[in-house]
Design a protein around this motif. Structure first.
Motif, PDB file in Angstrom:
ATOM      1  N   LYS A  90       0.820  -1.220   0.000  1.00 36.55           N
ATOM      2  CA  LYS A  90       0.000   0.000   0.000  1.00 36.55           C
ATOM      3  C   LYS A  90       0.848   1.262   0.000  1.00 36.55           C
ATOM      4  O   LYS A  90       1.931   1.287   0.571  1.00 36.55           O
ATOM      5  CB  LYS A  90      -0.892   0.011   1.246  1.00 36.55           C
ATOM      6  CG  LYS A  90      -2.022  -0.976   1.150  1.00 36.55           C
ATOM      7  CD  LYS A  90      -2.960  -0.799   2.317  1.00 36.55           C
ATOM      8  CE  LYS A  90      -4.116  -1.792   2.203  1.00 36.55           C
ATOM      9  NZ  LYS A  90      -4.835  -1.894   3.472  1.00 36.55           N
ATOM     10  N   CYS A  91       0.298   2.314  -0.618  1.00 34.80           N
ATOM     11  CA  CYS A  91       0.961   3.626  -0.641  1.00 34.80           C
ATOM     12  C   CYS A  91       1.042   4.168   0.783  1.00 34.80           C
ATOM     13  O   CYS A  91       0.061   4.159   1.516  1.00 34.80           O
ATOM     14  CB  CYS A  91       0.167   4.598  -1.513  1.00 34.80           C
ATOM     15  SG  CYS A  91       0.749   6.309  -1.426  1.00 34.80           S
ATOM     16  N   ALA A 140      -0.064   0.431  -4.077  1.00 40.20           N
ATOM     17  CA  ALA A 140       1.206   1.054  -4.447  1.00 40.20           C
ATOM     18  C   ALA A 140       1.577   0.700  -5.883  1.00 40.20           C
ATOM     19  O   ALA A 140       1.325  -0.410  -6.343  1.00 40.20           O
ATOM     20  CB  ALA A 140       2.303   0.614  -3.495  1.00 40.20           C
ATOM     21  N   ALA A 141       2.170   1.678  -6.608  1.00 46.34           N
ATOM     22  CA  ALA A 141       2.653   1.422  -7.965  1.00 46.34           C
ATOM     23  C   ALA A 141       4.160   1.169  -7.958  1.00 46.34           C
ATOM     24  O   ALA A 141       4.684   0.485  -8.827  1.00 46.34           O
ATOM     25  CB  ALA A 141       2.326   2.609  -8.868  1.00 46.34           C
ATOM     26  N   VAL A 142       4.858   1.731  -6.993  1.00 43.29           N
ATOM     27  CA  VAL A 142       6.310   1.598  -6.923  1.00 43.29           C
ATOM     28  C   VAL A 142       6.710   1.268  -5.489  1.00 43.29           C
ATOM     29  O   VAL A 142       6.280   1.954  -4.562  1.00 43.29           O
ATOM     30  CB  VAL A 142       7.024   2.916  -7.352  1.00 43.29           C
ATOM     31  CG1 VAL A 142       8.537   2.703  -7.413  1.00 43.29           C
ATOM     32  CG2 VAL A 142       6.492   3.420  -8.680  1.00 43.29           C
ATOM     33  N   ASN A 143       7.494   0.214  -5.354  1.00 38.76           N
ATOM     34  CA  ASN A 143       8.005  -0.143  -4.027  1.00 38.76           C
ATOM     35  C   ASN A 143       9.515   0.056  -4.018  1.00 38.76           C
ATOM     36  O   ASN A 143      10.224  -0.541  -4.815  1.00 38.76           O
ATOM     37  CB  ASN A 143       7.662  -1.598  -3.697  1.00 38.76           C
ATOM     38  CG  ASN A 143       8.247  -2.013  -2.357  1.00 38.76           C
ATOM     39  OD1 ASN A 143       8.406  -1.172  -1.459  1.00 38.76           O
ATOM     40  ND2 ASN A 143       8.578  -3.284  -2.209  1.00 38.76           N
ATOM     41  N   MET A 144      10.000   0.925  -3.123  1.00 40.75           N
ATOM     42  CA  MET A 144      11.436   1.201  -3.067  1.00 40.75           C
ATOM     43  C   MET A 144      11.994   0.623  -1.775  1.00 40.75           C
ATOM     44  O   MET A 144      11.927   1.258  -0.728  1.00 40.75           O
ATOM     45  CB  MET A 144      11.665   2.708  -3.177  1.00 40.75           C
ATOM     46  CG  MET A 144      11.235   3.255  -4.545  1.00 40.75           C
ATOM     47  SD  MET A 144      11.232   5.040  -4.636  1.00 40.75           S
ATOM     48  CE  MET A 144       9.721   5.420  -3.731  1.00 40.75           C
ATOM     49  N   ARG A 145      12.527  -0.590  -1.896  1.00 41.05           N
ATOM     50  CA  ARG A 145      13.074  -1.249  -0.698  1.00 41.05           C
ATOM     51  C   ARG A 145      14.176  -0.403  -0.096  1.00 41.05           C
ATOM     52  O   ARG A 145      14.334  -0.341   1.125  1.00 41.05           O
ATOM     53  CB  ARG A 145      13.654  -2.608  -1.085  1.00 41.05           C
ATOM     54  CG  ARG A 145      12.634  -3.719  -1.248  1.00 41.05           C
ATOM     55  CD  ARG A 145      13.274  -4.906  -1.967  1.00 41.05           C
ATOM     56  NE  ARG A 145      14.084  -5.736  -1.096  1.00 41.05           N
ATOM     57  CZ  ARG A 145      15.110  -6.487  -1.516  1.00 41.05           C
ATOM     58  NH1 ARG A 145      15.457  -6.493  -2.790  1.00 41.05           N
ATOM     59  NH2 ARG A 145      15.796  -7.223  -0.670  1.00 41.05           N
TER      60      ARG A 145
END
Ligand code: AMP
Ligand code: FES
Ligand code: ZN
Ligand code: ZN
Length: 306
Positions: free
Chosen positions: A3-4, A11-16
């Motif tokens: 989720k955003c 979420a469209a982008v996940n930045m670990r």
């Protein structure tokens, strides 16, 4: 479902690497906000200054142009046609994409055609020079630097911006560290100050992962060229990028930490005074007027006069 963090939507982008996931809308807001932070932190330029963005038709430089315009900066583009067109028409395609972007946003794009200007395409120039035996990349880099400086100077731009991202910078840093190339390390940074006859050079994307820029270009609907330059194959920088990516996979954030800790060490003077100024005495080249350390003509003028 991821989720955003801002709105709880998908979420469209996940930045670990940042422990941060965002939806499309919030990602497209986050990127320019971050860019603005870096521009101010490193004092890259102000809204009053005129920026020349070097655009290659790739995702990084077109996204950079897009971000600067969204942030309200005055940024014109520069495309340098290298004449790398055998086979897929790499240069023609990338030029068309830059022109489409400029037209769509009503922006000014300078186009320099190296063959028209100097009589030879980059592969042909490389062919006739000792530097370019085998691969034209060295000749190409020299020519791009020269033409970027020339257009910035002739048109009175205050600053020249390129689309180098964190992956590019970390790979260069990795190479320079392996070689303990102190002089290069001292000068590698987000800003290279102006010199006599040289505009300031800035890299506003230096803290963005390549992946982040690809996601930005995609979500903004920016059309860019996917292919690498056909001569990039087997380049050392790609080898370093692959190694860094393997480490990043196991330790998210490693690339960013490597780069940021370097900037701190550099600021603290680990590699000498971090002014970014060149060591050697420079004088104007009698051919083109650009500063050079060579006795007589600069290396670019020597290349095209041969
Ligand atoms: P590269 O050296 O191809 O990784 O490109 C680094 C940066 O140089 C890009 O992000 C652009 O800002 C700029 N650049 C590369 N190729 C060109 C080109 N043909 N014309 C103008 N700018 C370029
Ligand atoms: Fe210059 Fe590939 S040789 S972009
Ligand atoms: Zn959101
Ligand atoms: Zn010269």
């Amino acid at each position: 479902m991821m989720k955003c963090r801002k709105c709880g939507e998908k979420a469209a982008v996940n930045m670990r690497q940042h422990k941060l996931a965002l939806c499309k809308q919030h990602y497209l807001e986050w990127v320019p906000e971050q860019a603005e932070r870096f521009i101010k932190k490193y004092r890259m330029f102000t809204p009053e200054e005129r920026i020349l963005v070097a655009v290659s038709g790739g995702k990084d430089s077109l996204s950079l142009w897009d971000i600067l315009i969204r942030l309200g900066y005055q940024a014109d583009g520069l495309y340098i046609s290298l004449g790398i067109d055998e086979g897929l028409g790499y240069s023609r395609q990338s030029q068309a994409l830059c022109e489409t972007f400029a037209a769509r946003h009503g922006l000014k794009l300078h186009v320099v055609d190296v063959a028209r200007e100097y009589g030879y395409t980059i592969p042909a120039l490389a062919e006739k020079s000792r530097r370019g035996q085998g691969k034209p990349c060295a000749v190409c880099g020299l020519t791009k630097r020269h033409e970027m400086n020339r257009i910035a100077r002739d048109w009175g731009y205050d600053v020249l911006a390129t689309g180098h991202n964190l992956d590019d910078e970390a790979a260069v840093l990795f190479g320079n560290t392996l070689a303990w190339a102190g002089d290069y390390l001292r000068r590698q940074g987000p800003v290279l100050p102006a010199g006599p006859g040289l505009a300031r050079k800035v890299k506003p994307l230096c803290r963005f992962y390549e992946r982040e820029m690809a996601a930005y270009a995609f979500l903004r609907g920016i059309e860019y060229i996917y292919d690498e330059c056909p001569f990039a194959q087997g380049a050392t920088s790609l080898y370093y990028k692959a190694i860094l990516n393997r480490m990043e996979n196991e330790r998210p954030g490693l690339k960013l930490t490597f780069y940021l800790n370097f900037l701190e060490a550099r600021q603290a003077g680990l590699f000498g005074p971090a002014s970014g100024a060149a060591d050697e005495e420079l004088h104007p080249c009698p051919g083109c007027g650009q500063p050079t350390s060579a006795p007589g003509l600069c290396s670019f003028c020597r290349l095209v006069q041969k």
